[in-house]
Design a protein around this motif. Structure first.
Motif, PDB file in Angstrom:
ATOM      1  N   ARG A 180      53.099  43.065  32.721  1.00  0.00           N
ATOM      2  CA  ARG A 180      51.983  43.215  31.809  1.00  0.00           C
ATOM      3  C   ARG A 180      50.857  42.130  32.014  1.00  0.00           C
ATOM      4  O   ARG A 180      49.900  42.146  31.180  1.00  0.00           O
ATOM      5  CB  ARG A 180      52.436  43.390  30.263  1.00  0.00           C
ATOM      6  N   ASP A 181      50.807  41.633  33.238  1.00  0.00           N
ATOM      7  CA  ASP A 181      49.520  40.797  33.409  1.00  0.00           C
ATOM      8  C   ASP A 181      48.405  41.562  34.059  1.00  0.00           C
ATOM      9  O   ASP A 181      48.189  41.440  35.362  1.00  0.00           O
ATOM     10  CB  ASP A 181      50.183  39.623  34.253  1.00  0.00           C
ATOM     11  N   PHE A 182      47.823  42.148  33.256  1.00  0.00           N
ATOM     12  CA  PHE A 182      46.742  43.289  33.949  1.00  0.00           C
ATOM     13  C   PHE A 182      45.589  42.315  34.483  1.00  0.00           C
ATOM     14  O   PHE A 182      44.886  42.917  35.318  1.00  0.00           O
ATOM     15  CB  PHE A 182      46.356  43.998  32.717  1.00  0.00           C
ATOM     16  N   LYS A 183      45.490  41.083  33.940  1.00  0.00           N
ATOM     17  CA  LYS A 183      44.223  40.189  34.719  1.00  0.00           C
ATOM     18  C   LYS A 183      44.696  39.805  35.998  1.00  0.00           C
ATOM     19  O   LYS A 183      43.937  39.789  36.909  1.00  0.00           O
ATOM     20  CB  LYS A 183      44.236  38.909  33.666  1.00  0.00           C
ATOM     21  N   LYS A 184      45.946  39.503  36.186  1.00  0.00           N
ATOM     22  CA  LYS A 184      46.524  39.034  37.517  1.00  0.00           C
ATOM     23  C   LYS A 184      46.316  40.441  38.460  1.00  0.00           C
ATOM     24  O   LYS A 184      46.000  40.123  39.632  1.00  0.00           O
ATOM     25  CB  LYS A 184      48.063  38.781  37.289  1.00  0.00           C
ATOM     26  N   ALA A 185      46.620  41.564  37.927  1.00  0.00           N
ATOM     27  CA  ALA A 185      46.377  42.786  38.900  1.00  0.00           C
ATOM     28  C   ALA A 185      45.018  42.939  39.210  1.00  0.00           C
ATOM     29  O   ALA A 185      44.714  43.246  40.442  1.00  0.00           O
ATOM     30  CB  ALA A 185      46.875  44.114  38.008  1.00  0.00           C
ATOM     31  N   GLU A 187      42.779  40.457  39.571  1.00  0.00           N
ATOM     32  CA  GLU A 187      42.460  39.357  40.605  1.00  0.00           C
ATOM     33  C   GLU A 187      43.120  39.649  41.998  1.00  0.00           C
ATOM     34  O   GLU A 187      42.617  39.628  42.949  1.00  0.00           O
ATOM     35  CB  GLU A 187      43.049  38.013  40.149  1.00  0.00           C
ATOM     36  N   LEU A 188      44.196  40.340  41.928  1.00  0.00           N
ATOM     37  CA  LEU A 188      45.200  40.680  43.188  1.00  0.00           C
ATOM     38  C   LEU A 188      44.392  41.730  44.158  1.00  0.00           C
ATOM     39  O   LEU A 188      44.082  42.044  45.117  1.00  0.00           O
ATOM     40  CB  LEU A 188      46.489  40.910  43.054  1.00  0.00           C
ATOM     41  N   ILE A 189      43.919  42.696  43.304  1.00  0.00           N
ATOM     42  CA  ILE A 189      43.153  43.834  43.773  1.00  0.00           C
ATOM     43  C   ILE A 189      41.667  43.614  44.559  1.00  0.00           C
ATOM     44  O   ILE A 189      41.596  43.492  45.730  1.00  0.00           O
ATOM     45  CB  ILE A 189      42.732  45.042  42.572  1.00  0.00           C
ATOM     46  N   LEU A 190      40.985  42.627  43.822  1.00  0.00           N
ATOM     47  CA  LEU A 190      39.569  41.989  43.996  1.00  0.00           C
ATOM     48  C   LEU A 190      39.918  40.881  45.263  1.00  0.00           C
ATOM     49  O   LEU A 190      38.850  40.878  46.148  1.00  0.00           O
ATOM     50  CB  LEU A 190      39.050  41.439  43.000  1.00  0.00           C
ATOM     51  N   CYS A 191      40.675  39.841  45.152  1.00  0.00           N
ATOM     52  CA  CYS A 191      40.696  38.796  45.668  1.00  0.00           C
ATOM     53  C   CYS A 191      41.781  38.402  46.699  1.00  0.00           C
ATOM     54  O   CYS A 191      41.616  37.518  47.272  1.00  0.00           O
ATOM     55  CB  CYS A 191      40.582  37.513  44.665  1.00  0.00           C
ATOM     56  N   PHE A 192      42.975  39.102  46.705  1.00  0.00           N
ATOM     57  CA  PHE A 192      43.938  38.881  47.734  1.00  0.00           C
ATOM     58  C   PHE A 192      43.423  38.966  48.945  1.00  0.00           C
ATOM     59  O   PHE A 192      42.957  39.953  49.506  1.00  0.00           O
ATOM     60  CB  PHE A 192      45.304  39.802  47.585  1.00  0.00           C
ATOM     61  N   ASP A 237      31.070  46.025  33.159  1.00  0.00           N
ATOM     62  CA  ASP A 237      30.519  46.782  32.153  1.00  0.00           C
ATOM     63  C   ASP A 237      31.286  46.478  30.813  1.00  0.00           C
ATOM     64  O   ASP A 237      31.009  46.563  29.595  1.00  0.00           O
ATOM     65  CB  ASP A 237      30.839  48.433  32.151  1.00  0.00           C
ATOM     66  N   HIS A 238      32.766  46.409  30.784  1.00  0.00           N
ATOM     67  CA  HIS A 238      33.640  46.125  29.677  1.00  0.00           C
ATOM     68  C   HIS A 238      34.498  44.727  29.529  1.00  0.00           C
ATOM     69  O   HIS A 238      34.864  44.412  28.654  1.00  0.00           O
ATOM     70  CB  HIS A 238      34.708  47.470  29.537  1.00  0.00           C
ATOM     71  N   ASN A 239      34.694  44.093  30.697  1.00  0.00           N
ATOM     72  CA  ASN A 239      35.484  42.878  30.857  1.00  0.00           C
ATOM     73  C   ASN A 239      36.700  43.208  30.344  1.00  0.00           C
ATOM     74  O   ASN A 239      37.347  42.243  29.544  1.00  0.00           O
ATOM     75  CB  ASN A 239      34.806  41.506  29.862  1.00  0.00           C
ATOM     76  N   ASP A 240      37.425  44.245  30.495  1.00  0.00           N
ATOM     77  CA  ASP A 240      38.714  44.728  29.883  1.00  0.00           C
ATOM     78  C   ASP A 240      39.697  44.795  31.221  1.00  0.00           C
ATOM     79  O   ASP A 240      39.578  46.140  31.801  1.00  0.00           O
ATOM     80  CB  ASP A 240      38.497  45.878  28.774  1.00  0.00           C
ATOM     81  N   PRO A 241      40.669  44.131  31.554  1.00  0.00           N
ATOM     82  CA  PRO A 241      41.425  44.290  32.739  1.00  0.00           C
ATOM     83  C   PRO A 241      42.240  45.682  32.643  1.00  0.00           C
ATOM     84  O   PRO A 241      42.387  46.379  33.541  1.00  0.00           O
ATOM     85  CB  PRO A 241      42.391  43.082  32.617  1.00  0.00           C
ATOM     86  N   ILE A 242      43.026  46.033  31.293  1.00  0.00           N
ATOM     87  CA  ILE A 242      43.647  47.248  31.181  1.00  0.00           C
ATOM     88  C   ILE A 242      42.909  48.538  31.497  1.00  0.00           C
ATOM     89  O   ILE A 242      43.116  49.351  32.056  1.00  0.00           O
ATOM     90  CB  ILE A 242      44.359  47.547  29.676  1.00  0.00           C
ATOM     91  N   ARG A 243      41.482  48.269  30.870  1.00  0.00           N
ATOM     92  CA  ARG A 243      40.458  49.392  31.044  1.00  0.00           C
ATOM     93  C   ARG A 243      40.227  49.506  32.602  1.00  0.00           C
ATOM     94  O   ARG A 243      40.306  50.724  33.237  1.00  0.00           O
ATOM     95  CB  ARG A 243      39.393  49.332  30.401  1.00  0.00           C
TER      96      ARG A 243
END
Length: 398
Positions: A180-185, A187-192, A237-243
């Motif tokens: 449930r660490d959507f912020k980490k998800a 980050e991984l998609i964008l920065c890994f 647009d929303h700064n919402d990791p789950i979204r």
């Protein structure tokens, strides 16, 4: 010596004693040919009577999804495939219309051709596909290919493609979703980053490691990084990791979770092999697949193949592999119930079973060419890994 990339995706053993011939694959698309095999019963049911149209799709330098969307854009017909075939190969597969009615004429582009072969009363489905036949040329290798005979002793690992190949990140994103660490998800998609990624991609990923840069560098993200652009747009647009994660197509979000399950499976298989478990024969109490792919308990005298749990929220503990699997889950700090994701139920996974060893048949080798068939869901690259024992799988064309 196991390559670092193998360790990253949970593979820590070779199951054959063969020393390896080295070499490279996919030096040109013609070097890697794949032909889909469907059941004889289904093949015999294709006729010229009206029904759902069946076509043979042959392609080169394009993956299945892009070929099918190209056909839809050009001809307005939506076709379904039984399996996905990647771009860096010459492939031949069955595709089927989801509606009765008009069939389209045969046509071709520089990357694919479509040929109508008949009609079926019920649309083809994944279960009609029993496997794939591969014809592969290995370049720059030693001349010992013909002495490889252990094709019946190869573990059924998930291959590099499952984890993103050059950028082995899909399972890490999956784990972040389970945690449930959507912020980490995000980050991984964008920065890994990976040592195999292009300089341009690495540079843009490093810039995106600071959220302050999202808007500033959005236009510099190349079009091929389409998932990154989707996630970035939502975060701006929303700064919402789950979204932002929800904006990714659901099939790909499920794939992230499945990639993590595949990582656990690879680790389980490696660990059981190292602990001396016999993974090529069934024993009393084992869960097995029969020759029709039906799962059940071991029955003496029946032709069955050993299966290992594929961990999900319905994980079945009563197998001889629970010791290894429980230890892996503990070290990963994950439990089976984590695979039910309340905040994103559509990507939850109950798990199941997967065959422990690869069923490799119709095997033949001549000079630097090898041919074999594999049942559905097994990876040719895992067979080639045992034959070649590459020092660097990516450099070797995997």
């Amino acid at each position: 010596m196991i390559p670092d990339l193998d360790s990253q995706i949970g593979i820590s053993v070779y199951s054959t004693n063969f020393p390896g011939i080295g070499g490279k694959i996919r030096m040109s698309p013609d070097d890697f040919q794949v032909r889909e095999i469907i059941s004889k019963k289904k093949e015999d049911s294709i006729s010229d009577q009206d029904g759902y149209a069946v076509y043979k799709l042959k392609k080169k330098n394009i993956d299945t999804n892009h070929a099918l969307s190209g056909i839809f854009n050009k001809k307005g017909i939506r076709l379904k495939s039984l399996g996905l075939k990647d771009a860096s190969a010459i492939t031949e597969q069955f595709v089927c219309s989801g509606n009765k009615g008009r069939a389209i004429e045969n046509f071709s582009t520089d990357k694919y051709s479509l040929e109508k072969i008949g009609y079926v009363k019920k649309p083809l489905s994944k279960k009609d596909m029993i496997g794939n036949h591969f014809k592969i040329k290995i370049s720059e290798c030693s001349n010992d290919l013909s002495s490889f005979t252990e094709y019946d002793k190869i573990l059924n690992f998930y291959g590099y493609q499952r984890f993103g190949s050059k950028r082995a990140v899909t399972h890490l994103i999956g784990k972040a979703l389970l945690k449930r660490d959507f912020k980490k998800a995000v980050e991984l998609i964008l920065c890994f980053t990976s040592t195999y990624d292009s300089e341009e991609n690495t540079e843009i990923r490093e810039k995106l490691s600071d959220p302050e840069n999202y808007e500033k560098y959005f236009d510099q993200v190349p079009p091929q990084m389409d998932i990154e652009r989707i996630v970035l747009k939502e975060m701006i647009d929303h700064n919402d990791p789950i979204r932002a994660i929800r904006a990714i197509p659901v099939s790909l979000r499920r794939f992230y979770v499945q990639a993590y399950q595949s990582f656990i499976f690879n680790q389980s298989l490696s660990s059981a092999f190292l602990d001396g478990e016999n993974l090529f024969e069934v024993e009393s109490g084992d869960v097995c697949f029969d020759f029709n792919g039906i799962i059940g308990k071991y029955v003496k005298g029946m032709d069955q193949n050993l299966a290992l749990p594929f961990v999900g929220y319905s994980y079945y503990k009563k197998t001889r592999f629970d010791y290894q699997i429980s230890k892996i889950l503990q070290s990963e700090e994950i439990s089976p119930k984590d695979f039910f994701i309340k905040e994103m139920q559509e990507v939850s996974s109950e798990g199941g079973f997967r065959q422990a060893a690869i069923h490799c048949f119709d095997y033949s080798a001549h000079e630097t060419n090898v041919e074999f068939s594999l049942s559905r869901g097994s990876f040719a690259t895992i067979v080639l890994r045992e034959i070649m024992k590459p020092q660097d799988p990516i450099v070797a064309g995997f």
